[in-house]
Design a protein around this motif. Structure first.
Motif, PDB file in Angstrom:
ATOM      1  N   ASN A 272      36.892  39.671  43.562  1.00 58.49           N
ATOM      2  CA  ASN A 272      36.558  38.141  43.428  1.00 58.49           C
ATOM      3  C   ASN A 272      35.152  37.936  44.135  1.00 58.49           C
ATOM      4  N   PHE A 273      34.137  37.905  43.307  1.00 56.52           N
ATOM      5  CA  PHE A 273      32.703  37.485  43.803  1.00 56.52           C
ATOM      6  C   PHE A 273      32.590  36.016  43.304  1.00 56.52           C
ATOM      7  N   SER A 274      33.469  35.279  42.869  1.00 59.97           N
ATOM      8  CA  SER A 274      32.981  33.998  42.378  1.00 59.97           C
ATOM      9  C   SER A 274      32.372  33.197  43.367  1.00 59.97           C
ATOM     10  N   GLU A 275      31.338  32.514  42.975  1.00 63.84           N
ATOM     11  CA  GLU A 275      30.522  31.566  43.473  1.00 63.84           C
ATOM     12  C   GLU A 275      29.631  32.061  44.886  1.00 63.84           C
ATOM     13  N   SER A 276      29.573  33.590  44.575  1.00 65.96           N
ATOM     14  CA  SER A 276      28.868  34.595  45.689  1.00 65.96           C
ATOM     15  C   SER A 276      27.427  34.718  45.366  1.00 65.96           C
ATOM     16  N   ASP A 277      26.740  35.000  46.403  1.00 69.90           N
ATOM     17  CA  ASP A 277      25.221  35.504  46.339  1.00 69.90           C
ATOM     18  C   ASP A 277      25.348  37.199  46.459  1.00 69.90           C
ATOM     19  N   VAL A 278      25.383  37.787  45.339  1.00 68.07           N
ATOM     20  CA  VAL A 278      25.241  39.007  45.539  1.00 68.07           C
ATOM     21  C   VAL A 278      23.954  39.565  44.943  1.00 68.07           C
ATOM     22  N   GLY A 279      23.132  38.689  44.771  1.00 68.65           N
ATOM     23  CA  GLY A 279      21.441  39.115  44.370  1.00 68.65           C
ATOM     24  C   GLY A 279      20.990  40.126  45.337  1.00 68.65           C
ATOM     25  N   GLY A 280      20.264  41.326  44.495  1.00 74.18           N
ATOM     26  CA  GLY A 280      19.893  42.272  45.117  1.00 74.18           C
ATOM     27  C   GLY A 280      20.670  43.441  45.613  1.00 74.18           C
ATOM     28  N   MET A 281      22.134  43.181  45.305  1.00 73.59           N
ATOM     29  CA  MET A 281      22.917  44.392  45.738  1.00 73.59           C
ATOM     30  C   MET A 281      23.061  45.511  44.526  1.00 73.59           C
ATOM     31  N   ILE A 282      23.530  46.442  45.121  1.00 72.45           N
ATOM     32  CA  ILE A 282      23.708  47.737  44.213  1.00 72.45           C
ATOM     33  C   ILE A 282      25.104  48.011  43.765  1.00 72.45           C
ATOM     34  N   PHE A 283      25.343  47.977  42.431  1.00 73.61           N
ATOM     35  CA  PHE A 283      26.669  48.280  41.859  1.00 73.61           C
ATOM     36  C   PHE A 283      26.487  49.342  40.685  1.00 73.61           C
ATOM     37  N   VAL A 284      25.711  50.205  41.086  1.00 71.38           N
ATOM     38  CA  VAL A 284      25.313  51.425  40.224  1.00 71.38           C
ATOM     39  C   VAL A 284      26.681  52.362  40.131  1.00 71.38           C
ATOM     40  N   GLU A 285      27.145  52.527  38.797  1.00 81.33           N
ATOM     41  CA  GLU A 285      28.287  53.206  38.579  1.00 81.33           C
ATOM     42  C   GLU A 285      29.531  52.797  39.129  1.00 81.33           C
ATOM     43  N   ALA A 286      29.368  51.663  39.476  1.00 82.58           N
ATOM     44  CA  ALA A 286      30.886  51.035  40.242  1.00 82.58           C
ATOM     45  C   ALA A 286      31.898  50.589  39.113  1.00 82.58           C
ATOM     46  N   ASP A 287      33.120  50.626  39.667  1.00 84.29           N
ATOM     47  CA  ASP A 287      34.149  50.188  38.792  1.00 84.29           C
ATOM     48  C   ASP A 287      34.213  48.574  39.125  1.00 84.29           C
ATOM     49  N   ILE A 288      33.660  47.802  38.176  1.00 88.33           N
ATOM     50  CA  ILE A 288      33.921  46.378  38.640  1.00 88.33           C
ATOM     51  C   ILE A 288      34.782  45.864  37.198  1.00 88.33           C
ATOM     52  N   ARG A 289      35.687  46.470  36.738  1.00 85.30           N
ATOM     53  CA  ARG A 289      36.387  45.998  35.704  1.00 85.30           C
ATOM     54  C   ARG A 289      37.285  44.653  35.977  1.00 85.30           C
ATOM     55  N   ASP A 290      37.016  43.906  35.231  1.00 88.68           N
ATOM     56  CA  ASP A 290      37.952  42.728  35.483  1.00 88.68           C
ATOM     57  C   ASP A 290      37.625  41.723  36.646  1.00 88.68           C
ATOM     58  N   ALA A 291      36.470  42.192  37.098  1.00 90.85           N
ATOM     59  CA  ALA A 291      35.854  41.358  38.476  1.00 90.85           C
ATOM     60  C   ALA A 291      35.419  39.919  38.067  1.00 90.85           C
ATOM     61  N   ASN A 292      35.666  39.041  39.214  1.00 88.23           N
ATOM     62  CA  ASN A 292      35.224  37.723  38.779  1.00 88.23           C
ATOM     63  C   ASN A 292      33.847  37.172  39.621  1.00 88.23           C
ATOM     64  N   PHE A 293      32.863  37.158  38.716  1.00 86.21           N
ATOM     65  CA  PHE A 293      31.367  36.862  39.307  1.00 86.21           C
ATOM     66  C   PHE A 293      31.258  35.477  38.557  1.00 86.21           C
ATOM     67  N   HIS A 294      32.225  34.610  38.356  1.00 87.81           N
ATOM     68  CA  HIS A 294      32.004  33.232  37.953  1.00 87.81           C
ATOM     69  C   HIS A 294      31.054  32.303  38.858  1.00 87.81           C
ATOM     70  N   PHE A 295      30.058  31.883  38.352  1.00 83.34           N
ATOM     71  CA  PHE A 295      28.791  30.947  39.012  1.00 83.34           C
ATOM     72  C   PHE A 295      28.237  31.722  40.326  1.00 83.34           C
ATOM     73  N   SER A 296      28.223  33.024  40.028  1.00 82.17           N
ATOM     74  CA  SER A 296      27.752  33.815  41.347  1.00 82.17           C
ATOM     75  C   SER A 296      26.201  34.187  41.020  1.00 82.17           C
ATOM     76  N   LYS A 297      25.375  34.517  41.887  1.00 78.37           N
ATOM     77  CA  LYS A 297      23.997  34.659  41.878  1.00 78.37           C
ATOM     78  C   LYS A 297      23.731  36.126  41.993  1.00 78.37           C
ATOM     79  N   ILE A 298      23.637  36.797  40.955  1.00 80.64           N
ATOM     80  CA  ILE A 298      23.516  38.052  40.769  1.00 80.64           C
ATOM     81  C   ILE A 298      22.060  38.520  40.265  1.00 80.64           C
ATOM     82  N   LYS A 299      20.984  37.916  40.841  1.00 77.04           N
ATOM     83  CA  LYS A 299      19.612  37.963  40.552  1.00 77.04           C
ATOM     84  C   LYS A 299      19.157  39.344  41.137  1.00 77.04           C
TER      85      LYS A 299
END
Length: 144
Positions: free
Chosen positions: A12-39
């Motif tokens: 659950n990354f909902s409403e989080s700021d994960v901008g600039g983070m690295i998720f290369v080849e990560a398993d983020i199936r069914d993850a929640n990024f609702h209203f997140s900043k993923i810039k």
């Protein structure tokens, strides 16, 4: 933060700021990024099947070769993001802003783009088959 190859299924990354983070080849199936900043995050080759990106900001994010089957991007801002070769089969992109996004060679089979803004988006080589376009019409030009 670097989550390369991490198992973050259902996180659950909902409403989080994960901008600039690295998720290369990560398993983020069914993850929640609702209203997140993923810039400017890097999600190249991530497995994000069924992930919730509703209302998220993915400006200039790197999603090349990502598995986004069934992911929900309703109302998301995906301006300038690179989704080249991404699998967006059955993805929901209703009312998403995809201005200047790179969808080169992306698979949009069965995707719903109703109300999306595709101004200046790059769709060269994209597979459009049973794809609901921004005006609600069905595009079957890329069907086998």
């Amino acid at each position: 933060m670097d989550f390369t190859g991490a198992n973050l299924r259902g996180a659950n990354f909902s409403e989080s700021d994960v901008g600039g983070m690295i998720f290369v080849e990560a398993d983020i199936r069914d993850a929640n990024f609702h209203f997140s900043k993923i810039k400017e995050s890097r999600m190249k080759k991530a497995d994000a099947r069924g992930a919730d990106f509703t209302e998220a900001t993915l400006k200039a994010a790197d999603l090349k070769d990502a598995n986004l089957v069934g992911a929900d991007f309703t109302g998301a801002s995906i301006k300038g993001a690179d989704l080249s070769r991404a699998d967006l089969t059955d993805a929901i992109l209703r009312d998403a802003v995809l201005m200047t996004a790179f969808l080169t060679d992306a698979n949009l089979t069965g995707a719903d783009l109703t109300g999306a803004n595709l101004s200046f988006a790059y769709l060269d080589g994209a597979i459009l088959c049973n794809t609901t376009m921004e005006d609600g019409t069905i595009n079957n030009e890329g069907c086998p």
